[in-house]
Scaffold this active site. Structure first.
Site, PDB file in Angstrom:
ATOM      1  N   ARG D  96       1.012  -1.144   0.115  1.00  0.00           N
ATOM      2  CA  ARG D  96      -0.183   0.028   0.022  1.00  0.00           C
ATOM      3  C   ARG D  96       0.890   1.254  -0.067  1.00  0.00           C
ATOM      4  O   ARG D  96       0.574   2.141  -0.787  1.00  0.00           O
ATOM      5  CB  ARG D  96      -0.866   0.014   1.241  1.00  0.00           C
ATOM      6  N   LYS D 163       8.581  38.922  -3.944  1.00  0.00           N
ATOM      7  CA  LYS D 163       7.525  38.745  -4.223  1.00  0.00           C
ATOM      8  C   LYS D 163       6.650  40.102  -3.739  1.00  0.00           C
ATOM      9  O   LYS D 163       7.309  40.869  -3.102  1.00  0.00           O
ATOM     10  CB  LYS D 163       6.744  37.568  -3.480  1.00  0.00           C
ATOM     11  N   GLU D 193       8.585  39.596  -8.697  1.00  0.00           N
ATOM     12  CA  GLU D 193       7.356  39.339  -9.157  1.00  0.00           C
ATOM     13  C   GLU D 193       6.709  40.870  -9.344  1.00  0.00           C
ATOM     14  O   GLU D 193       6.756  41.707  -8.580  1.00  0.00           O
ATOM     15  CB  GLU D 193       6.237  38.636  -8.112  1.00  0.00           C
ATOM     16  N   ASP D 214       2.779  38.261 -12.844  1.00  0.00           N
ATOM     17  CA  ASP D 214       1.675  37.565 -11.901  1.00  0.00           C
ATOM     18  C   ASP D 214       0.260  37.807 -12.682  1.00  0.00           C
ATOM     19  O   ASP D 214      -0.289  38.914 -12.713  1.00  0.00           O
ATOM     20  CB  ASP D 214       1.853  38.047 -10.504  1.00  0.00           C
TER      21      ASP D 214
END
Lengths: 276, 276, 276, 276, 276, 276
Positions: D96, D163, D193, D214
């Site tokens: 599994r 960012k 960004e 973006d």
């Protein structure tokens, strides 16, 4: 299979070896080989051979240990349990930790066996408890099976046992069992601890699949068996001794749990001798 | 100070809790508070209170445990050991592991104390061995000190003990002691295990600072004391019991080592009751 | 309680942070504070808030996260999920890992909820499987419960499920069940996987307490329900979809297991905005 | 080479095995051998074979797994992926977890491949993001490469991406880039960004070596490409789908980042059959 | 922020403390408080104060350390560096490990500063190498920054440096650079090591963004600077000393890497005095 | 034997490799084999060969390293130390960490040897201190032995050294020694640090078995030797240099401890060349 006890061996070795065996490393040349025998100094049921193998493997993978019999066999005082060959340093360094495991596990298996023998012919099983030595849970539960006993749950996560304090906090036996049924996986049977016959009846009515009868005397156990009539498994519990276990089994309970087989088994006496 | 046993508690809890206490988490609301008392069910020397504190802290840091007495004090059956207050879930979940530690450590301290009492008035000390329960080395050695005993070395790395097998492999007592002196840190005393009086003399001549007298009878121990004349510490070892220990101490040896105080102390009986 | 997922958070953070966030540590002063809002970009069931709290706590214990609603509540696109205040560095550094957890767990809870809604009014339960994302077993099983589903076993050690391959290797259904009964703890119910009605009958006769009906069509499920007659729990399994689940539930089975709720739930859309 | 994912496998196994596979260990003899086949139940790109090898190795080193094709190859439904031979217990116990890894990684590689195919002939590359499943960062990034995509940074420490929030806290794009240049290792390119064309110009003037565009529409992307004129790498980002990716690539951007290839790939269907 | 060096402190403490400080624990009461001063015994640049804070915190969280100046400031012999107050046991037990860190890191920062001072007014930067003390990579690289130097890559995974052996195995400089460009993340600059001017030209033509000039004399460095003409960053490397570094910087290279600032900085002299 | 330094190697590799060697993995095919030589670039005492073996083994167990001489031998500049053969990737990836260990340990052994040579013919031993590089305690202490020196205690737990601050807090030398004798294992010798001759006398009277003479000049050392008269071991300590060590040894002290041999040994120069 991954020896699930590998980390337990590693920790025990770390506690004993610390930064290394200063006596052996100074006195025994790295190239020295040795052969040793482990001999029983009393009669007992052997248990823990694979743990010793793992301990020696961790100390030095070149050590090989050859058992003379498997876990679960009885041995007589004076007989050989296994031989160990390989680098002398590793044998001397690993000896004490290997034996500490083996002597305790053999004691657990041996004491379990004594209880199991006592109830031979009855329908009851000897089961263990969670009163195990901290850190040795799985190993001591293995020793119980080796001694002919059965395991109760392994921990708090793989079995449901509603105890006195849970009942009090959950608002009674019936409420506790219902709440449990509504939330727990369908693969668990629900066991509830009771103290008197009225509670036995309440537990049965609420659908308990197993009932732990806490500290009941023989008469009360017999009545509980009669009341249950096979609708739930019954487990007798509380200060069971080698003297009392037979009578308890004869009341017709299905299971008898004994804390002493794990927490007070002590140690069986052996001796390791360097033969070459 | 960093509780040096934090990892031991963590491992024991992990073995018991696994993925979590399914009974308690289902039946007891997360916001429920509780108060519990731990009560002695027999007389013994209390040991392991700080370990219980650590166990409960790991389960839930909001639990507080207030001891009624310190480690090392004797308690009478029926008296309260400590109170525990906080979230009910954590108290129920941590109970068994906390008690498993406490019951064994109290048993070790209590048995040690019995040996110590027996030799009161002599010059000997009761010392432990490396025959401890795997994983509990430091804790059981702490319990020995709590019971009034002394620690031998903690492991293979912090003390030098030249045993029979080392002597054989190193070419004799004198050679082994010399080799050791030439390499080991000056902060270690060197102890050597001997089996007869001739070996006692050889060890003394070679400059041993301590001598382990293995399995000698009382007469031989007395002679060894006479031969040593205070030039080295003498340790009696081998199947020492509560019955025999006084006579051994009276031979004049400095140290008596007893494996049973750690490997066969068992468990002292207590009971945890939810009071609110 | 010990957050059982602490190590899972720690590993995920270690994978993302490595030796540290070079962008943030260069551009954002250590003393800078910030406040952020997490906002839903679609409708879903919220799950994983305590995990986000733990992630931010590990990054910087001075960060505090205040949820606007608890796990299990539904949220509408555009609404605020929580506010996060504290050192700006920690918020920026921990954001991605916190969201990665939250977005997946919310997806699991939301998909589970969809299945649960579909079968409302029937007696069946939605249960999960072991087809979870590696490393997220406990968390995803928690999300299933949050979504109104039930857990099957957590792992291979806390439940007995005898599958096709076990049956083949053990010599048949009856032999397997008997062997299991004789060795496993009395707290486990025994479930067996079957492929046809004949096997259902054999399992019932052998005393199975639960039966997994593997990939059966509706007609066969109905017959199985009739045959069992309440003597064992019945679990339907195999490629269950939102379209088919209602009809399956109406056959009268007790449990319907769905792998997709954990392995293919994907991610729910959110956005973290620095507001100050 | 050290399988860098060994610990990931170990943790996943620990979560599934817990204290051991109680069903398999009871029903399958330790000495039983077995042979199994893994077969595809749909078409996909194979990925994760070495991880399955490692999982089975950890469960039992005597298991050997022989792939029929390498990672990166496509497979058709019904075809065999690999054979697995060795102790039956280990195969059943490890199945599994091994499949959970393989099915997700194959899904990631397959979805990546679909995106890569869509933009064939353009100059753009498909790159991943940090929106990976917690704990599977390196493995899913490997699957992206296997599917023909490229890796963005692996974590916060091996690449600089300034960012929106960094820009705000650092006082603007120019200030942020200058600050970064002055402190970061010369081996890093600096990416920033931006949200509009004015910011594209500012970033270029400040010397950015890569610019993340973006959530821009196609028209704006084209203008950004024209403005940049090859002076910086351009990355399109934001809700890229299989439908939109081609048009985005044709704007002339260098990189297109897609979160869905890791966070929403789901699971590919396979089946493991014991053949002997 | 998570002190990224917490595990490094933990390991160093574990190596020193082992099972505990037997001298201090015996002689100093647990309740005893103390106050200590750390004083410089020579002039140097202070570095490692937060590491000392962490060490003492791990030994006993009740210890508080108050620095008299921040990392990066110079100190004169005889001046106080910080005061430490709290439980006397913890201060004595943690002292040596705390100082071992501080004395080495201050030595690294101080030696770096000496190199940085030498090249003041030139355009070159002093950068470190991967020749750090095993286990202290991040800490020593931090000390380099504290001393005014710059970090080269932190490890093999966060920067690309194509060395002589890579070139040989990849089939030449041009082939190596192309292969690298085609596979590595766009956030990495590619640096290549060269031994002569012809290789400088080949590297430039192949698009290298940085070039390591290995063991070149001043004349050759000057020519390399002229050839590169600003199209790539140039790093001088190889046996750079305090005597030679200025002349190297004046050739116009951008970076000068110095292994000695980390591997041979030694230890700065300090003294810890208990004042109360 | 378990290489006790395995974890130290693992940590150092983890710090350098992080998520993997991106340069080597891209440029060198997995199947490429290589052969390398390690060559001395100056004269020194070789130390750390088994550590390099372990580092390469952890990187890739298929790498084999064949030393040309054992630890402890001197080597001349230009001579080969060892050859390394196996997968090229592993050799390049492991090189720097392996060399970082070897170069420092060889430096420690070499500097120790210089001190040892200086005092040849006297009765004194060179001993190390706890002033080791954090994380390298056991390895550097091993290098001291390889260089002909002796180890003082390994840590705070395996030896008793009563220092100035302990004396102050315990109420004087005599009180401290008595307290120590009453509690510590009989296998430890007790050493006490003194600053003047009066303290030497007090320590002797109190039964100290070793005395550390802190920062005494030659005249005072001679007097201390005369006072002690062989009743305790004497250790000279404090700013011992290669220039001063001979005269110190000739005063008749038993031990001379030198911090510089571990904290300021630096690094010995070597070069690894790929030969095939």
């Amino acid at each position: 299979m991954i020896p699930i006890w590998a980390d337990i061996c590693k920790n025990a070795l770390a506690q004993d070896l610390g930064r290394g065996d200063i006596t052996t490393n100074t006195l025994v040349p790295a190239s020295q080989k040795a052969e040793a025998e482990l001999v029983a100094k009393e009669d007992f049921v052997v248990c823990g051979l694979p743990v010793m193998v793992e301990v020696f493997r961790q100390v030095d993978p070149r050590i090989s240990m050859l058992p003379d019999l498997p876990d679960g066999d009885g041995i007589r005082s004076g007989n050989r349990i296994c031989t160990i060959t390989g680098p002398a340093r590793g044998i001397l360094t690993g000896e004490r930790v290997a034996l500490n495991f083996f002597q305790n596990l053999s004691a657990v298996a041996s004491l379990t066996k004594q209880f199991v023998e006592k109830i031979k012919g009855t329908n009851a099983r000897i089961v263990d408890t969670r009163k195990t030595t901290p850190g040795l849970r799985q190993l001591q539960k293995y020793a119980v099976r080796v001694g002919g006993g059965y395991n109760h749950r392994m921990g708090l996560d793989d079995g449901v046992l509603i105890k006195e304090n849970h009942i009090a906090l959950a608002g009674g036996i019936t409420a506790a069992i219902k709440l449990m049924e509504e939330s727990v996986s369908h693969l668990h049977r629900i066991e509830v601890e009771v103290e008197n016959l009225e509670q036995v009846r309440e537990a049965l009515d609420a659908g308990a699949q197993a009932i732990l009868l806490d500290n009941m005397d023989l008469a009360m156990l017999e009545k509980a068996v009669a009341i249950a009539g096979g609708k739930a498994l019954l487990e007798a519990s509380g200060n069971v001794s080698l003297d009392s276990v037979r009578a308890i089994a004869e009341t017709g309970v299905d299971l008898i749990s004994v804390g002493a087989i794990t927490h007070s088994a002590g140690s069986r006496d052996v001796s390791l001798l360097i033969t070459t």
